[in-house]
Design a protein around this motif. Structure first.
Motif, PDB file in Angstrom:
ATOM      1  N   ILE A   8       0.910  -1.166  -0.075  1.00 22.95           N
ATOM      2  CA  ILE A   8      -0.047   0.082  -0.117  1.00 22.95           C
ATOM      3  C   ILE A   8       0.972   1.416   0.019  1.00 22.95           C
ATOM      4  O   ILE A   8       0.559   2.290  -0.748  1.00 22.95           O
ATOM      5  CB  ILE A   8      -0.999  -0.063   1.269  1.00 22.95           C
ATOM      6  N   LEU A   9       1.941   1.244   0.825  1.00 26.06           N
ATOM      7  CA  LEU A   9       2.868   2.354   0.832  1.00 26.06           C
ATOM      8  C   LEU A   9       3.452   2.679  -0.519  1.00 26.06           C
ATOM      9  O   LEU A   9       3.643   3.829  -1.013  1.00 26.06           O
ATOM     10  CB  LEU A   9       3.797   2.374   1.844  1.00 26.06           C
ATOM     11  N   LEU A  10       3.875   1.689  -1.220  1.00 26.56           N
ATOM     12  CA  LEU A  10       4.627   1.471  -2.352  1.00 26.56           C
ATOM     13  C   LEU A  10       3.584   2.202  -3.376  1.00 26.56           C
ATOM     14  O   LEU A  10       4.012   3.019  -4.337  1.00 26.56           O
ATOM     15  CB  LEU A  10       5.115   0.295  -2.793  1.00 26.56           C
ATOM     16  N   ALA A  11       2.437   1.544  -3.329  1.00 26.25           N
ATOM     17  CA  ALA A  11       1.392   2.370  -4.591  1.00 26.25           C
ATOM     18  C   ALA A  11       1.104   3.768  -4.171  1.00 26.25           C
ATOM     19  O   ALA A  11       0.930   4.368  -5.320  1.00 26.25           O
ATOM     20  CB  ALA A  11       0.261   1.143  -4.356  1.00 26.25           C
ATOM     21  N   ALA A  12       0.960   4.150  -2.963  1.00 23.00           N
ATOM     22  CA  ALA A  12       0.827   5.525  -2.734  1.00 23.00           C
ATOM     23  C   ALA A  12       1.785   6.179  -3.035  1.00 23.00           C
ATOM     24  O   ALA A  12       1.788   7.416  -3.466  1.00 23.00           O
ATOM     25  CB  ALA A  12       0.496   5.676  -1.029  1.00 23.00           C
ATOM     26  N   ALA A  13       3.097   5.930  -2.825  1.00 29.97           N
ATOM     27  CA  ALA A  13       4.327   6.541  -3.303  1.00 29.97           C
ATOM     28  C   ALA A  13       4.333   6.814  -4.896  1.00 29.97           C
ATOM     29  O   ALA A  13       4.637   7.857  -5.362  1.00 29.97           O
ATOM     30  CB  ALA A  13       5.631   5.969  -2.959  1.00 29.97           C
ATOM     31  N   THR A  17       3.953  10.217  -6.914  1.00 31.86           N
ATOM     32  CA  THR A  17       4.901  10.499  -7.938  1.00 31.86           C
ATOM     33  C   THR A  17       4.309  10.865  -9.116  1.00 31.86           C
ATOM     34  O   THR A  17       4.910  11.877 -10.182  1.00 31.86           O
ATOM     35  CB  THR A  17       6.007   9.476  -7.789  1.00 31.86           C
ATOM     36  N   ALA A  18       3.556  10.031  -9.467  1.00 31.79           N
ATOM     37  CA  ALA A  18       2.927  10.391 -10.907  1.00 31.79           C
ATOM     38  C   ALA A  18       2.052  11.702 -10.961  1.00 31.79           C
ATOM     39  O   ALA A  18       2.025  12.181 -11.868  1.00 31.79           O
ATOM     40  CB  ALA A  18       2.190   9.101 -11.271  1.00 31.79           C
ATOM     41  N   ALA A  19       1.177  12.111  -9.934  1.00 31.93           N
ATOM     42  CA  ALA A  19       0.594  13.329  -9.867  1.00 31.93           C
ATOM     43  C   ALA A  19       1.383  14.432  -9.778  1.00 31.93           C
ATOM     44  O   ALA A  19       1.050  15.609 -10.523  1.00 31.93           O
ATOM     45  CB  ALA A  19      -0.258  12.979  -8.515  1.00 31.93           C
TER      46      ALA A  19
END
Length: 171
Positions: A8-13, A17-19
């Motif tokens: 979850i933390l990796l996906a949020a990061a 970053t993409a945003a």
């Protein structure tokens, strides 16, 4: 559980970053001195005729839009006077047209030195035009120093082409 939290933390990061990534504009503006993409301002409707007072008209009507200089020099010589006199004639025919004079230098010397030299070259051309009757409010100057070479190369021929002041008509 630790694996799920890490995922979850990796996906949020990744989402964060993409945003934050900056999107490239669809159409980039032209670099100074380049003609903008045609919007009908320089040529006639569909017949390809050149509109009087346009950038294309300027390039066709004057001896040259470029004045060249000797190494480490910014004085206006006889050849430059002839070129600038032809520009004066055109500018007097179109008193509402504004121009920018771009000052350039070759690659030798520091960035700061070449920016200052490019500025002196652009202002020398501007001062000549003003002395011949062109209103100074119609002329802006900018120095690019060695940042926008015309000729790529590290030889005297290339350097000579890059030591210049270019008059650009603003449409």
């Amino acid at each position: 559980m630790a694996r799920l939290t890490t995922t979850i933390l990796l996906a949020a990061a990744l989402v964060t970053t993409a945003a934050c990534s900056k999107k490239r504009p669809e159409v980039l503006p032209p670099a100074p001195g380049e003609a903008p993409a045609s919007t009908g301002g320089t040529t006639g409707p569909n017949d390809g005729t050149v509109v009087p007072g346009s950038s294309e008209d300027f390039k066709r009507s004057v001896t040259s839009d470029t004045v060249n200089f000797a190494l480490d020099q910014y004085d206006i010589d006889g050849t430059a006077r002839g070129i600038l006199d032809s520009q004066v004639g055109w500018l007097q025919r179109y008193p509402n047209v504004r121009v920018t004079i771009e000052g350039h230098a070759d690659e030798r010397g520091t960035r700061e030195y070449n920016l200052a030299l490019g500025d002196r070259r652009a202002n020398a051309a501007k001062n000549y035009l003003v002395a011949r009757g062109v209103s100074p409010t119609r002329i802006t100057t900018i120095s690019y120093g060695k940042e926008r070479p015309l000729a790529l190369g590290s030889d005297e021929e290339s350097w000579a082409q890059n030591r210049r002041a270019v008059t650009v008509v603003l449409n």
